[in-house]
Design an enzyme around this catalytic site. Structure first.
Site, PDB file in Angstrom:
ATOM      1  N   HIS A  76      -4.636  -4.600   5.195  1.00 24.27           N
ATOM      2  CA  HIS A  76      -5.145  -5.962   5.733  1.00 24.27           C
ATOM      3  C   HIS A  76      -4.188  -6.238   6.866  1.00 24.27           C
ATOM      4  O   HIS A  76      -2.871  -5.851   6.920  1.00 24.27           O
ATOM      5  CB  HIS A  76      -4.916  -6.985   4.644  1.00 24.27           C
ATOM      6  CG  HIS A  76      -6.164  -6.918   3.496  1.00 24.27           C
ATOM      7  ND1 HIS A  76      -5.835  -7.656   2.466  1.00 24.27           N
ATOM      8  CD2 HIS A  76      -7.273  -6.084   3.665  1.00 24.27           C
ATOM      9  CE1 HIS A  76      -7.059  -7.389   1.637  1.00 24.27           C
ATOM     10  NE2 HIS A  76      -7.830  -6.377   2.389  1.00 24.27           N
ATOM     11  N   ARG A 126     -11.670   1.925   0.073  1.00 23.19           N
ATOM     12  CA  ARG A 126     -12.934   1.468   0.397  1.00 23.19           C
ATOM     13  C   ARG A 126     -13.678   2.892   0.059  1.00 23.19           C
ATOM     14  O   ARG A 126     -13.200   4.077   0.351  1.00 23.19           O
ATOM     15  CB  ARG A 126     -13.020   1.145   2.033  1.00 23.19           C
ATOM     16  CG  ARG A 126     -12.102   0.022   2.174  1.00 23.19           C
ATOM     17  CD  ARG A 126     -12.661  -0.366   3.800  1.00 23.19           C
ATOM     18  NE  ARG A 126     -11.790  -1.545   4.041  1.00 23.19           N
ATOM     19  CZ  ARG A 126     -10.582  -1.779   4.524  1.00 23.19           C
ATOM     20  NH1 ARG A 126      -9.918  -0.466   4.583  1.00 23.19           N
ATOM     21  NH2 ARG A 126     -10.207  -2.793   4.833  1.00 23.19           N
ATOM     22  N   TYR A 134      -6.806 -12.665  -3.432  1.00 20.79           N
ATOM     23  CA  TYR A 134      -6.913 -12.153  -4.936  1.00 20.79           C
ATOM     24  C   TYR A 134      -6.159 -12.855  -5.935  1.00 20.79           C
ATOM     25  O   TYR A 134      -6.238 -12.699  -7.114  1.00 20.79           O
ATOM     26  CB  TYR A 134      -6.177 -10.726  -4.746  1.00 20.79           C
ATOM     27  CG  TYR A 134      -7.276  -9.672  -4.314  1.00 20.79           C
ATOM     28  CD1 TYR A 134      -8.581  -9.349  -4.618  1.00 20.79           C
ATOM     29  CD2 TYR A 134      -6.883  -9.313  -2.973  1.00 20.79           C
ATOM     30  CE1 TYR A 134      -9.507  -8.687  -4.001  1.00 20.79           C
ATOM     31  CE2 TYR A 134      -7.838  -8.546  -2.060  1.00 20.79           C
ATOM     32  CZ  TYR A 134      -9.004  -8.169  -2.476  1.00 20.79           C
ATOM     33  OH  TYR A 134      -9.877  -7.510  -1.883  1.00 20.79           O
ATOM     34  N   HIS A 162     -16.716  -1.233  -4.178  1.00 22.85           N
ATOM     35  CA  HIS A 162     -15.800  -2.116  -3.551  1.00 22.85           C
ATOM     36  C   HIS A 162     -15.022  -2.907  -4.692  1.00 22.85           C
ATOM     37  O   HIS A 162     -13.817  -3.390  -4.462  1.00 22.85           O
ATOM     38  CB  HIS A 162     -16.286  -3.032  -2.507  1.00 22.85           C
ATOM     39  CG  HIS A 162     -15.330  -3.451  -1.530  1.00 22.85           C
ATOM     40  ND1 HIS A 162     -14.881  -2.640  -0.521  1.00 22.85           N
ATOM     41  CD2 HIS A 162     -14.956  -4.564  -1.205  1.00 22.85           C
ATOM     42  CE1 HIS A 162     -14.121  -2.911   0.393  1.00 22.85           C
ATOM     43  NE2 HIS A 162     -14.194  -4.307  -0.002  1.00 22.85           N
ATOM     44  N   LYS A 189     -10.554   0.956   8.394  1.00 18.90           N
ATOM     45  CA  LYS A 189     -10.946  -0.207   9.095  1.00 18.90           C
ATOM     46  C   LYS A 189     -10.278  -0.597  10.300  1.00 18.90           C
ATOM     47  O   LYS A 189      -8.939  -0.978  10.097  1.00 18.90           O
ATOM     48  CB  LYS A 189     -11.418  -1.171   8.091  1.00 18.90           C
ATOM     49  CG  LYS A 189     -12.437  -2.442   8.753  1.00 18.90           C
ATOM     50  CD  LYS A 189     -12.787  -3.550   7.474  1.00 18.90           C
ATOM     51  CE  LYS A 189     -13.537  -4.118   8.018  1.00 18.90           C
ATOM     52  NZ  LYS A 189     -13.866  -5.480   6.912  1.00 18.90           N
ATOM     53  N   ARG A 192     -11.776  -1.618  -5.570  1.00 18.59           N
ATOM     54  CA  ARG A 192     -10.853  -1.886  -4.745  1.00 18.59           C
ATOM     55  C   ARG A 192     -10.300  -3.181  -5.118  1.00 18.59           C
ATOM     56  O   ARG A 192      -9.104  -3.596  -4.996  1.00 18.59           O
ATOM     57  CB  ARG A 192     -11.320  -1.898  -3.314  1.00 18.59           C
ATOM     58  CG  ARG A 192     -10.305  -2.230  -2.040  1.00 18.59           C
ATOM     59  CD  ARG A 192     -11.006  -1.966  -0.539  1.00 18.59           C
ATOM     60  NE  ARG A 192     -10.449  -2.565   0.117  1.00 18.59           N
ATOM     61  CZ  ARG A 192      -9.302  -2.333   1.147  1.00 18.59           C
ATOM     62  NH1 ARG A 192      -8.718  -1.188   0.726  1.00 18.59           N
ATOM     63  NH2 ARG A 192      -8.983  -3.061   1.954  1.00 18.59           N
TER      64      ARG A 192
END
Length: 285
Positions: A260, A145, A269, A234, A170, A237
């Site tokens: 994640h 990120r 994805y 982003h 995050k 990414r």
């Protein structure tokens, strides 16, 4: 929190209550989250500038959210506003679950926008200098990120194990991601040329490089590369994750690299990976 407490505001503008900041600080919320919460809650209390925050009712909150909806605010914006308001009443004021009935907008499940491998390499080749080249290459090859890249320090690059330590990502989680051997060579040249002291990428006075600078350099490189879609940090990414799926990397491994919490987040994805469509026969042939 000094960035907030030292701001100069126009006369009559309400600031977030001090206890709101204290709770954010004690819970060690990420800087971007703090800024988002403060911005939204401040906007809210200034909309009702004639009412003390602690006596604002559910009806007034609902009316405020309707105003935002009519202004055409995004789903993300509305959810952030709700979160900031709930944080005040439920965490700061100690009224747990008080506003469960406040409606949230339905999230739109948008597919991630990605670049092809050729476009990514073309983008890297059209950066302005070695520093910019390393920034774009690192965002893509490590799946970072933008905020994670900006907070990288020199000691976070582990060239012996070919790994990158991403701290306080995050959700306040640390993780490891991959270091490209090709990029490592360029980073070594970059270090000799720019001599950063603390952060891997520094702006004036050895401060961390700014988010706006990263956005601008990518946008300019995309124009020079003849990529006419809007390219964001982003998107690199997203491209990292998509290209790994296309290369047959296990989704659980990609989940760890991206940080994640669940593979369900990573599975999006597969919806844009070329390999999901390659076996489909041309119905017109």
């Amino acid at each position: 929190m000094d960035w907030y407490r030292n701001r100069n505001l126009k006369e009559g503008h309400k600031r977030c209550p001090e206890e709101y900041l204290d709770k954010l600080e004690l819970r060690k919320y990420a800087e971007n989250t703090v800024k988002t919460y403060v911005h939204h809650f401040e906007t809210f209390i200034n909309y009702y500038s004639h009412i003390k925050p602690e006596v604002i009712t559910e009806i007034e909150i609902r009316n405020y959210l309707q105003v935002l909806t009519r202004e055409g605010r995004s789903t993300s914006y509305l959810n952030q506003a709700v979160n900031s308001i709930k944080f005040y009443f439920e965490v700061v004021m100690g009224m747990p679950n008080r506003f469960y009935k406040i409606e949230r907008p339905i999230k739109h499940k948008q597919l991630p926008k990605v670049l092809s491998k050729k476009e990514v390499l073309f983008l890297i080749d059209h950066t302005n200098n070695l520093k910019h080249r390393c920034i774009v290459s690192l965002l893509y090859s490590a799946g970072l990120r933008r905020s994670e890249l900006l907070h990288l320090k020199l000691e976070d690059i582990d060239s012996k194990r070919m790994l990158i330590l991403v701290k306080d990502a995050k959700g306040n989680k640390d993780r490891m991601t991959v270091l490209s051997p090709t990029l490592l060579k360029e980073l070594r040249t970059y270090y000799k040329q720019y001599r950063p002291k603390v952060f891997l990428f520094e702006g004036p006075k050895q401060k961390a490089y700014t988010a706006s600078s990263v956005l601008k350099l990518i946008s300019m490189a995309a124009k020079r590369a003849g990529i006419y879609k809007k390219v964001t940090p982003h998107m690199l990414r997203h491209s990292f994750a998509t290209h790994l799926i296309e290369d047959g990397i296990d989704i659980r491994h990609i989940q760890l690299l991206l940080g994640h919490s669940s593979t369900k987040t990573t599975e999006i994805y597969t919806h844009v990976a070329e390999t999901s469509f390659n076996g489909i026969k041309d119905l017109l042939s």
